[in-house]
Design an enzyme around this catalytic site. Structure first.
Site, PDB file in Angstrom:
ATOM      1  N   ARG A 214      -9.495  10.235  -1.595  1.00  0.00           N
ATOM      2  CA  ARG A 214      -8.731  10.621  -3.038  1.00  0.00           C
ATOM      3  C   ARG A 214      -8.661   9.366  -3.990  1.00  0.00           C
ATOM      4  O   ARG A 214      -8.192   9.909  -5.147  1.00  0.00           O
ATOM      5  CB  ARG A 214      -7.770  11.299  -1.829  1.00  0.00           C
ATOM      6  CG  ARG A 214      -7.352  12.486  -2.066  1.00  0.00           C
ATOM      7  CD  ARG A 214      -5.631  12.999  -1.047  1.00  0.00           C
ATOM      8  NE  ARG A 214      -5.422  11.944  -0.539  1.00  0.00           N
ATOM      9  CZ  ARG A 214      -5.384  11.679   1.141  1.00  0.00           C
ATOM     10  NH1 ARG A 214      -5.825  13.709   0.858  1.00  0.00           N
ATOM     11  NH2 ARG A 214      -5.013  11.392   2.661  1.00  0.00           N
TER      12      ARG A 214
ATOM     13  N   GLU B 143      -4.331   5.677  15.346  1.00  0.00           N
ATOM     14  CA  GLU B 143      -3.769   5.628  15.796  1.00  0.00           C
ATOM     15  C   GLU B 143      -4.745   5.645  17.168  1.00  0.00           C
ATOM     16  O   GLU B 143      -4.776   4.787  17.902  1.00  0.00           O
ATOM     17  CB  GLU B 143      -3.644   7.149  15.924  1.00  0.00           C
ATOM     18  CG  GLU B 143      -2.154   6.408  16.212  1.00  0.00           C
ATOM     19  CD  GLU B 143      -0.929   7.646  16.349  1.00  0.00           C
ATOM     20  OE1 GLU B 143      -1.631   8.681  15.114  1.00  0.00           O
ATOM     21  OE2 GLU B 143       0.556   8.589  16.913  1.00  0.00           O
TER      22      GLU B 143
HETATM   23  P1  AMP Z   1      -4.320   3.509   6.962  1.00  0.00           P
HETATM   24  O1  AMP Z   1      -5.730   2.860   6.866  1.00  0.00           O
HETATM   25  O2  AMP Z   1      -3.548   3.751   7.907  1.00  0.00           O
HETATM   26  O3  AMP Z   1      -3.338   2.641   5.572  1.00  0.00           O
HETATM   27  O4  AMP Z   1      -3.727   4.912   6.231  1.00  0.00           O
HETATM   28  C1  AMP Z   1      -4.301   4.924   4.580  1.00  0.00           C
HETATM   29  C2  AMP Z   1      -4.994   6.958   4.779  1.00  0.00           C
HETATM   30  O5  AMP Z   1      -4.778   7.678   5.232  1.00  0.00           O
HETATM   31  C3  AMP Z   1      -5.106   6.908   3.165  1.00  0.00           C
HETATM   32  O6  AMP Z   1      -7.116   6.802   2.517  1.00  0.00           O
HETATM   33  C4  AMP Z   1      -4.677   7.416   3.308  1.00  0.00           C
HETATM   34  O7  AMP Z   1      -5.114   8.871   2.074  1.00  0.00           O
HETATM   35  C5  AMP Z   1      -4.983   8.656   4.116  1.00  0.00           C
HETATM   36  N1  AMP Z   1      -2.944   8.363   4.933  1.00  0.00           N
HETATM   37  C6  AMP Z   1      -2.983   8.036   5.924  1.00  0.00           C
HETATM   38  N2  AMP Z   1      -1.782   8.416   5.948  1.00  0.00           N
HETATM   39  C7  AMP Z   1      -0.784   9.555   5.105  1.00  0.00           C
HETATM   40  C8  AMP Z   1      -0.110   9.861   4.391  1.00  0.00           C
HETATM   41  N3  AMP Z   1       1.548  10.047   5.395  1.00  0.00           N
HETATM   42  N4  AMP Z   1      -0.093  11.480   3.650  1.00  0.00           N
HETATM   43  C9  AMP Z   1      -0.903  11.709   2.828  1.00  0.00           C
HETATM   44  N5  AMP Z   1      -2.023  10.431   3.234  1.00  0.00           N
HETATM   45  C10 AMP Z   1      -2.083  10.034   4.404  1.00  0.00           C
END
Ligand code: AMP
Length: 182
Positions: A66, A103
């Site tokens: 995205r 996770e």
């Molecule tokens: P992180 O590495 O945990 O910061 O996760 C970020 C990535 O996961 C991004 O590319 C987001 O598009 C996706 N992502 C994680 N959590 C969500 C959420 N609650 N809603 C939409 N996309 C998420």
């Protein structure tokens, strides 16, 4: 240029919450309803253009997938090149890669080794739709810096402030998120 509270609300209200997607307990922030809302999408892109036009950037790097949508549009508006940071195995030329914790388990992203040209210290903005734990963006900023370029800021449409992803990423680079969810 800062957004007025009305403008911020238009953007915020255009993002749809999907409960329990892709698994129970997650509230997925769906930006497809921002993208198909011409007023919200235009407001968002104008705001990003206004903010970054004075940064003297060399490249915009978008995170798979995205981050490509916002990043490619912004690069075009700013007259800059766009660089995709992709999930492992998608880029055809020589890459460098970085693993990061999920996770459960690990994931890996990659960038082409020559993506930011030959100039050392090219100024790069990294963009994605959302920051949660910050693992993905942290790996992206690391990759940019490893090529010899410099990640000057990471930008997100949505920041989940109940997690400490933003704080952790701020130890490495500047962070900007437009809609904060607590
Ligand atoms: P992180 O590495 O945990 O910061 O996760 C970020 C990535 O996961 C991004 O590319 C987001 O598009 C996706 N992502 C994680 N959590 C969500 C959420 N609650 N809603 C939409 N996309 C998420």
């Amino acid at each position: 240029m800062t957004l007025t509270s009305e403008e911020r609300k238009i953007i915020e209200d255009s993002i749809r919450d999907i409960k329990d997607f892709p698994k129970e307990g997650i509230v997925f922030k769906d930006i497809t309803t921002l993208l198909n809302n011409k007023e919200a999408y235009a407001l968002l892109m104008k705001h990003l253009h206004d903010r970054y036009k004075s940064y003297n950037l060399d490249y915009i790097a978008g995170i798979d997938a995205r981050g490509f949508i916002f990043g490619a549009a912004l690069a075009q508006m700013l007259g800059l090149g766009f660089v995709p940071i992709r999930k492992k195995g998608k880029l055809p030329y020589t890459t460098i890669s970085e693993k990061y914790a999920l996770e459960y388990g690990v994931d890996e992203i990659e960038v082409h080794i020559d993506a930011f040209g030959e100039k050392k210290g090219a100024k790069v903005l990294v963009i994605d739709d959302l920051i949660a734990t910050g693992g993905t963006a942290n790996a992206a900023a690391t990759l940019v810096n490893q090529t010899g370029a410099k990640c000057v800021e990471c930008c997100f449409i949505i920041g989940l402030t109940f997690l400490d992803g933003i704080q952790k990423l701020e130890e490495k680079t500047k962070v900007y998120s437009i809609v904060e969810v607590d």
